[in-house]
Design a protein around this motif. Sequence first.
Motif, PDB file in Angstrom:
ATOM      1  N   ASP A  32     -13.648 -82.214 106.628  1.00 56.79           N
ATOM      2  CA  ASP A  32     -12.904 -82.949 105.604  1.00 56.79           C
ATOM      3  C   ASP A  32     -12.942 -84.461 105.842  1.00 56.79           C
ATOM      4  O   ASP A  32     -13.155 -85.244 104.913  1.00 56.79           O
ATOM      5  CB  ASP A  32     -11.452 -82.467 105.565  1.00 56.79           C
ATOM      6  CG  ASP A  32     -11.320 -81.052 105.022  1.00 56.79           C
ATOM      7  OD1 ASP A  32     -12.242 -80.585 104.334  1.00 56.79           O
ATOM      8  OD2 ASP A  32     -10.293 -80.406 105.300  1.00 56.79           O
ATOM      9  N   GLY A  33     -12.736 -84.876 107.090  1.00 56.08           N
ATOM     10  CA  GLY A  33     -12.735 -86.301 107.389  1.00 56.08           C
ATOM     11  C   GLY A  33     -14.098 -86.925 107.167  1.00 56.08           C
ATOM     12  O   GLY A  33     -14.218 -88.027 106.602  1.00 56.08           O
ATOM     13  N   GLN A  34     -15.147 -86.253 107.600  1.00 55.97           N
ATOM     14  CA  GLN A  34     -16.502 -86.765 107.402  1.00 55.97           C
ATOM     15  C   GLN A  34     -16.866 -86.814 105.926  1.00 55.97           C
ATOM     16  O   GLN A  34     -17.555 -87.744 105.483  1.00 55.97           O
ATOM     17  CB  GLN A  34     -17.493 -85.889 108.159  1.00 55.97           C
ATOM     18  CG  GLN A  34     -17.361 -85.966 109.668  1.00 55.97           C
ATOM     19  CD  GLN A  34     -18.083 -84.838 110.379  1.00 55.97           C
ATOM     20  OE1 GLN A  34     -18.330 -83.771 109.785  1.00 55.97           O
ATOM     21  NE2 GLN A  34     -18.425 -85.039 111.638  1.00 55.97           N
ATOM     22  N   ARG A  66     -14.866 -87.383 103.390  1.00 55.62           N
ATOM     23  CA  ARG A  66     -14.238 -88.578 102.803  1.00 55.62           C
ATOM     24  C   ARG A  66     -14.967 -89.848 103.236  1.00 55.62           C
ATOM     25  O   ARG A  66     -15.178 -90.759 102.439  1.00 55.62           O
ATOM     26  CB  ARG A  66     -12.768 -88.640 103.201  1.00 55.62           C
ATOM     27  CG  ARG A  66     -11.900 -87.569 102.548  1.00 55.62           C
ATOM     28  CD  ARG A  66     -10.421 -87.855 102.764  1.00 55.62           C
ATOM     29  NE  ARG A  66     -10.066 -87.767 104.174  1.00 55.62           N
ATOM     30  CZ  ARG A  66      -9.664 -86.641 104.782  1.00 55.62           C
ATOM     31  NH1 ARG A  66      -9.591 -85.518 104.090  1.00 55.62           N
ATOM     32  NH2 ARG A  66      -9.349 -86.646 106.057  1.00 55.62           N
ATOM     33  N   GLU A  67     -15.367 -89.900 104.508  1.00 58.97           N
ATOM     34  CA  GLU A  67     -16.019 -91.100 105.027  1.00 58.97           C
ATOM     35  C   GLU A  67     -17.409 -91.300 104.426  1.00 58.97           C
ATOM     36  O   GLU A  67     -17.794 -92.423 104.080  1.00 58.97           O
ATOM     37  CB  GLU A  67     -16.119 -91.003 106.549  1.00 58.97           C
ATOM     38  CG  GLU A  67     -16.780 -92.205 107.203  1.00 58.97           C
ATOM     39  CD  GLU A  67     -16.832 -92.076 108.715  1.00 58.97           C
ATOM     40  OE1 GLU A  67     -17.550 -92.882 109.342  1.00 58.97           O
ATOM     41  OE2 GLU A  67     -16.178 -91.167 109.270  1.00 58.97           O
ATOM     42  N   LEU A  68     -18.161 -90.203 104.282  1.00 60.59           N
ATOM     43  CA  LEU A  68     -19.548 -90.312 103.849  1.00 60.59           C
ATOM     44  C   LEU A  68     -19.732 -90.218 102.340  1.00 60.59           C
ATOM     45  O   LEU A  68     -20.695 -90.773 101.799  1.00 60.59           O
ATOM     46  CB  LEU A  68     -20.387 -89.214 104.518  1.00 60.59           C
ATOM     47  CG  LEU A  68     -20.527 -89.314 106.036  1.00 60.59           C
ATOM     48  CD1 LEU A  68     -21.216 -88.072 106.589  1.00 60.59           C
ATOM     49  CD2 LEU A  68     -21.291 -90.565 106.438  1.00 60.59           C
ATOM     50  N   GLU A 114     -13.383 -90.780  98.783  1.00 53.91           N
ATOM     51  CA  GLU A 114     -12.067 -90.145  98.684  1.00 53.91           C
ATOM     52  C   GLU A 114     -12.100 -88.991  97.681  1.00 53.91           C
ATOM     53  O   GLU A 114     -12.783 -89.059  96.665  1.00 53.91           O
ATOM     54  CB  GLU A 114     -11.018 -91.170  98.248  1.00 53.91           C
ATOM     55  CG  GLU A 114     -10.595 -92.123  99.344  1.00 53.91           C
ATOM     56  CD  GLU A 114      -9.986 -91.415 100.538  1.00 53.91           C
ATOM     57  OE1 GLU A 114      -9.185 -90.467 100.331  1.00 53.91           O
ATOM     58  OE2 GLU A 114     -10.302 -91.799 101.679  1.00 53.91           O
ATOM     59  N   GLU A 127     -27.286 -88.447 107.353  1.00 55.38           N
ATOM     60  CA  GLU A 127     -25.985 -87.781 107.281  1.00 55.38           C
ATOM     61  C   GLU A 127     -25.943 -86.540 108.170  1.00 55.38           C
ATOM     62  O   GLU A 127     -24.942 -86.270 108.846  1.00 55.38           O
ATOM     63  CB  GLU A 127     -25.669 -87.393 105.842  1.00 55.38           C
ATOM     64  CG  GLU A 127     -25.493 -88.567 104.886  1.00 55.38           C
ATOM     65  CD  GLU A 127     -26.810 -89.002 104.252  1.00 55.38           C
ATOM     66  OE1 GLU A 127     -26.751 -89.735 103.256  1.00 55.38           O
ATOM     67  OE2 GLU A 127     -27.886 -88.631 104.769  1.00 55.38           O
TER      68      GLU A 127
END
Length: 311
Positions: free
Chosen positions: A97-99, A101-103, A106, A209
């Motif tokens: 989930d964090g990756q 949003r970062e890549l 949002e 990625e």
Amino acid sequence: MTSPFAAPLVLQAQFSERVWGGRRLAPEAPSPVGEAWVVYEGNVVAGGPHAGRTLGGLSGAHPAEVLGSRAREERFPLLIKLLDCAEWLSVQVHPDDGQARELAGEGQLGKTEAWHILEAEPGAELIAGVRPGTGTDELRAAILEGRVMDHARRQPVSAGDTVLMPAGTLHALGPGLFLYEVQQTSDLTYRVYDWDRPPSAGRALHLRESALVTTNAQAAVEHSGPPRAGEAQELTRCDYFILERLAGGEAVEGDTRGESFHAVTVISGEARLRWEGGEVTLGALDSVVVPAALGTYRLEGDFTALRSRLP
């Protein structure tokens, strides 16, 4: 007053042609069909008071009634597919989930998924993680240099096997497999290797990625015997879903308790889903969402089904 969600939501599947697809899902289609999206937010309800509306639209408008108290957000949280693999799928990886949003921005979600093998031809295999002893830096360099297959871990599989694939795990499905897949509601995929197929629209590689998100984990293939008649057998669970196999012959009882929807897909035979006020018959590969507000129900008949719900 009767709740507008006191009956199951029967869904229309969406079929997609794929370069690696087969003929099980839509034998009459002009091109091979690789995927049927049988439970996801874009599915249209086939009948009843909500006919013509999408599962995602109903979830957003009535989250408590459709999704239940365990849902983290109003978006329908799972995507369930049937996959027919006549050729190797691309070797790929999904971010967490964090990756995501970062890549990707949002609102994007990662993708942890699980596979349950329905049919497997002799010698069928898949890729699930990397070979033991592969270092993180070694793996990253191999991805960027186009040598990921030097480290990919191939594993044989048979009908009835289950594989939980956490985000970040290198994976690919091989020829001769027909399977059920449950995952987070996300289609964010980074393609690492595509078996030297000619490049085409929508099939680009994502080496940068992939190198950022791929871990050196191995995913285990779980072998489980068939459930007893009337049993709900847990196959796997994670932070995002629980996957169970249901065996008919005797009635299988269910209760949403207002906590989570139950997504049921019949994988063989025919099941009668009964609840207070009605019943519906489900044939092989039919899917239905039992809203969290429905409560108790039962499945009867000679069938095998898979059920996904929130943990």
